[in-house]
Design a protein around this motif. Sequence first.
Motif, PDB file in Angstrom:
ATOM      1  N   TYR A   4      11.012  -1.379   2.800  1.00 46.84           N
ATOM      2  CA  TYR A   4      11.438  -0.015   2.446  1.00 46.84           C
ATOM      3  C   TYR A   4      12.754  -0.050   1.668  1.00 46.84           C
ATOM      4  O   TYR A   4      12.904   0.604   0.637  1.00 46.84           O
ATOM      5  CB  TYR A   4      11.588   0.819   3.714  1.00 46.84           C
ATOM      6  N   ILE A  13       7.798   3.310  -9.341  1.00 49.34           N
ATOM      7  CA  ILE A  13       8.314   4.074  -8.201  1.00 49.34           C
ATOM      8  C   ILE A  13       9.644   4.726  -8.559  1.00 49.34           C
ATOM      9  O   ILE A  13       9.898   5.890  -8.232  1.00 49.34           O
ATOM     10  CB  ILE A  13       8.471   3.160  -6.962  1.00 49.34           C
ATOM     11  N   ASP A  14      10.486   3.978  -9.252  1.00 50.77           N
ATOM     12  CA  ASP A  14      11.775   4.514  -9.690  1.00 50.77           C
ATOM     13  C   ASP A  14      11.566   5.753 -10.570  1.00 50.77           C
ATOM     14  O   ASP A  14      12.253   6.774 -10.412  1.00 50.77           O
ATOM     15  CB  ASP A  14      12.543   3.435 -10.453  1.00 50.77           C
ATOM     16  N   LEU A  16      12.842  -0.854  -2.032  1.00 55.08           N
ATOM     17  CA  LEU A  16      12.396   0.148  -3.000  1.00 55.08           C
ATOM     18  C   LEU A  16      13.611   0.750  -3.719  1.00 55.08           C
ATOM     19  O   LEU A  16      14.726   0.694  -3.204  1.00 55.08           O
ATOM     20  CB  LEU A  16      11.608   1.260  -2.289  1.00 55.08           C
ATOM     21  N   VAL A  41      14.602   4.983  -2.422  1.00 52.43           N
ATOM     22  CA  VAL A  41      13.652   5.960  -1.885  1.00 52.43           C
ATOM     23  C   VAL A  41      14.237   6.561  -0.604  1.00 52.43           C
ATOM     24  O   VAL A  41      14.815   5.842   0.213  1.00 52.43           O
ATOM     25  CB  VAL A  41      12.297   5.281  -1.597  1.00 52.43           C
ATOM     26  N   THR A  63       6.852  -7.802  -4.510  1.00 50.17           N
ATOM     27  CA  THR A  63       6.557  -6.559  -5.214  1.00 50.17           C
ATOM     28  C   THR A  63       6.621  -6.792  -6.720  1.00 50.17           C
ATOM     29  O   THR A  63       7.680  -7.159  -7.241  1.00 50.17           O
ATOM     30  CB  THR A  63       7.558  -5.456  -4.839  1.00 50.17           C
ATOM     31  N   LEU A 118       1.325  -2.570  -2.261  1.00 50.18           N
ATOM     32  CA  LEU A 118       2.644  -2.562  -2.909  1.00 50.18           C
ATOM     33  C   LEU A 118       3.006  -3.983  -3.337  1.00 50.18           C
ATOM     34  O   LEU A 118       3.471  -4.217  -4.459  1.00 50.18           O
ATOM     35  CB  LEU A 118       3.707  -2.032  -1.950  1.00 50.18           C
ATOM     36  N   THR A 128       7.977  -1.519  -9.027  1.00 50.63           N
ATOM     37  CA  THR A 128       9.346  -1.039  -8.797  1.00 50.63           C
ATOM     38  C   THR A 128       9.752  -0.031  -9.864  1.00 50.63           C
ATOM     39  O   THR A 128      10.329   1.024  -9.565  1.00 50.63           O
ATOM     40  CB  THR A 128      10.329  -2.220  -8.782  1.00 50.63           C
TER      41      THR A 128
END
Length: 274
Positions: free
Chosen positions: A60, A34-35, A63, A66, A26, A19, A31
């Motif tokens: 976590y 993942i979004d 993120l 999430v 990151t 990641l 990012t």
Amino acid sequence: MENKNYSHWLVVSDIDGTLNNKARRTPEVNTRAIDRFVHTLDGNFTLGSARNVQSLAPHYKGLPDVRTPAIVLNGAGIYDFTKEEMIWFNPVPESGAEVVKKALEKFSFLEIGVFTDDMIYLIRPRILSPVMMRLDNLTHKRVKSVEDVPKGKWGKVIFFCLPWQKEKIRSFVLSVSDSSLRYIDTTAASFDMVDRNTNKGTAVLALAAILGVKEENTGAIGDYYNDLDMLRTVKHPACCKQAPEELHEICEFHACHCNEGAVADFLSYIEKTY
């Protein structure tokens, strides 16, 4: 064009070297990906790590909103950050405490870290274990013996030693252990003890069952040997470009280097392929 729906998928990522880039940051491309996977495609994405809850939390929470529970302590636990509770836990059996006691008696320079579900206990801390606590600013308690550590709920135990002492200590520990225990190499100066059935792969399947995700729709990405169990377990394994050859041999997808956004590369592959 209507977007696909991945609510029936679970994707788990390692943190450092996967990641995050080599500078432990990151990449923005990860990012954004993942979004999209979580909020546009409705997929389940989370992290799987050897870290405890406190150490994992900043990664976590960094993120993009999430909500899927995370895998902690090398797969010994699954933690729900929205509820702030451990929803699944596989502790070290009680025989582990006896192994730790014998090892401390045998090696006067050995340092031990016992990671429970909610605290870290340092037995005979000197240099290595306190340094680890300081690096991640981890809450912990210093104790003098195994008897000072509460029984049960031991997620993992870390044996801290100098590199040239490690093999001798590991050999002794194996000689006094039973089949209920398992050991994982973590760094040149440490190794972990967990329950024999504890690994990130077992935890991924447990999390998938909790979420109602079928095994055929599980994916994971990692970059090093401690990710092998997870990658061997999921249906769709991926690894970063810089990963050892042994990981590449078992992976379905070979992502770019972690510095370039390996997680984004993998999520893009899933969307294009499935």
